[in-house]
Design an enzyme around this catalytic site. Structure first.
Site, short mmCIF file in Angstrom:
data_model
loop_
_atom_site.label_atom_id
_atom_site.label_comp_id
_atom_site.label_asym_id
_atom_site.label_seq_id
_atom_site.Cartn_x
_atom_site.Cartn_y
_atom_site.Cartn_z
CB SER A 101 -0.91 -0.04 1.36
OG SER A 101 -1.98 1.01 1.18
CG ASP A 243 -2.53 4.32 -1.10
OD1 ASP A 243 -3.44 4.10 -2.11
OD2 ASP A 243 -2.61 3.62 -0.18
CG ASP A 245 -2.99 -0.40 -2.33
OD1 ASP A 245 -3.01 0.86 -1.94
OD2 ASP A 245 -3.37 -1.39 -1.66
CG ASP A 247 -6.01 1.01 -0.54
OD1 ASP A 247 -5.38 1.96 -0.54
OD2 ASP A 247 -5.88 0.10 0.45
#
Length: 451
Positions: A101, A243, A245, A247
């Site tokens: 992440s 960010d 990833d 999400d």
């Protein structure tokens, strides 16, 4: 007690236990065994972000899963919510995300989605661990004719772009809008610019040249100063930062001021209340959310339910109570009418739709919520012991709580992914709460701090 899985899957420094190829292979084997159900061919989707270590972990997981007689659909770099979406739309039995992440490139992680695109419950993660640590998984081996195959899904990015565009109202577009977009050199570097451009926006992109080691490095939702400066320089309508990833999302308005997850929730919840689309008139947030959010939603005729920190707990509460909007201050937004997990680009599109429909700028929309001053201090610790069992610390915290009364609050919790204690204070007087937060942090550092 889980040994491998934290609040968001298994995470650690790449090529150091537990983020080794050997462990990734075992995790793949155990998961494949558990997701098998009946005698048909089973399929598991694997996607990743842009970290260098993604290649090694992807191949280890593919090998482990295939060795259990399950086929693998490899989608390559794709946002975490895109992997959840492809898992359910391709009717796969599970999805695997290789990502850490918003962490630096040295870290990586492995997390799973069930066939319907939701994160795995704790019980399932415990079963995976049990199979690995009891060594039961070592003796479970299908014969050579029954091992799985791996297929590459070449159009995964295109499929996800179409899905995202379909969440934007058909009668609206983004023509004439100038948007600064920061993809953090992460998983959304292809998807996000394509979505906004295809809807008609003029996009000024940052962080779209991943090289394996620059994910989140000085870009993305943890560095809103990048889009803030760019919005002012290019006189853009707003800035959007994802960010690694993708999400989560953070915005800046046309003046370069940050609009965080609490404001985004306030904007979306009040708009959904107005259009009678907020189920049970309830928003689900976490204990980290500012009290200003509760006040804004209440004023619009709704209410806020609070959960523990972590988007998985927000989703659990949403499913349990039948709610359709939830999120975190950090920018994870969950629109259950559209997707099953936090989705940065989907959230951005919902805010853009509200801007288009209302004719308001982002700064005007953000006025719906007035945040109480909030201070967050992190202390690196050597152990995660219950802070209230340290008498001096407990006494200091109680003393501060007495002074705050109903005018604010104090929240102290450990990070689920790092050796940090997070001390958060909210109150009417910024200087006062900053002093108290520092006082608590200094005492904790003295007692259990680790430099």
């Amino acid at each position: 007690m889980k040994k491998l899985f934290g609040t968001d899957g298994v995470r650690g420094v790449a090529n150091v236990y537990p983020m080794t190829t050997e462990m990734a292979m075992q995790i793949g084997r155990a998961a494949a065994y558990l997701f098998k159900n009946g005698n048909r061919r089973h399929r598991i989707v694997i996607g990743k972000d842009t970290r260098l270590s993604g290649y090694m972990l992807e191949n280890a997981l593919v090998a482990g899963i295939c060795s259990m007689g399950v086929d693998v659909l490899v989608v390559g770099p794709l946002p975490t919510p895109g992997i959840a979406n492809i898992t359910s739309s391709m009717r796969a039995d599970a999805g695997v995300v290789i990502s850490a992440s918003h962490n630096a490139f040295q870290d990586n992680g492995i997390k799973f989605f069930s066939r319907d695109g939701f994160k795995l419950p704790d019980e399932m993660e415990l079963k995976i661990e049990e199979l690995i640590f009891s060594k039961k998984i070592d003796s479970l081996r299908p014969i050579a004719t029954e091992v799985g195959k791996a297929y590459r899904i070449d159009d995964a990015v295109g499929r996800y772009v179409v899905f995202l565009k379909n969440t934007f109202p058909k009668e609206l577009d983004l023509t004439g809008m100038k948007i600064v977009l920061d993809c953090a050199n992460g998983a959304a570097y292809k998807v996000a610019p394509a979505v906004l451009e295809e809807l008609g926006a003029e996009v000024i992109p940052y962080g779209i040249k991943p090289n394996g080691t620059n994910i989140n490095a000085g870009f993305g939702s943890l560095h809103p100063e990048v889009i803030s400066e760019a919005v002012k320089e290019h006189r853009a309508d707003l800035g959007i930062a994802l960010d690694g990833d993708a999400d989560r999302v953070i915005f800046v308005d046309e003046f370069g001021n940050e609009v965080d997850g609490d404001h985004i929730m306030a904007i979306c919840a009040t708009d959904m209340l107005k259009h009678k689309k907020l189920r049970k008139n309830t928003l689900v947030a976490t204990v980290m959310s500012n009290m200003g959010l509760d006040i804004a939603v209440k004023k619009a005729g709704g209410k806020v339910i609070k959960t523990a920190v972590g988007d998985r707990y927000v989703v659990e509460e949403m499913l349990k109570g039948g709610y359709n909007l939830g999120g975190e201050q950090s920018g994870h937004m969950i629109f259950l009418d559209h997707n099953t997990t936090g989705d940065g680009m989907l959230s951005a599109l919902q805010v853009l739709a509200i801007m288009r429909r209302s004719g308001k700028t982002l700064s005007e929309l953000a006025e719906v919520m007035i945040p109480l001053p909030q201070v967050l201090v992190n202390v690196r610790v050597t152990e995660k012991k219950d802070i209230m069992t340290i008498p001096e610390v407990a006494a200091l915290i109680r003393g501060v709580e007495d002074k705050l009364k109903d005018e604010g609050r104090i929240l102290i919790r450990y990070s689920g992914t790092e050796p940090l204690l997070r001390i958060m204070l909210e109150g009417q007087d910024k200087y006062q709460i900053t002093g108290w937060a520092k006082e608590i942090a200094d005492l904790v550092e003295k007692k259990i701090g680790g430099k």
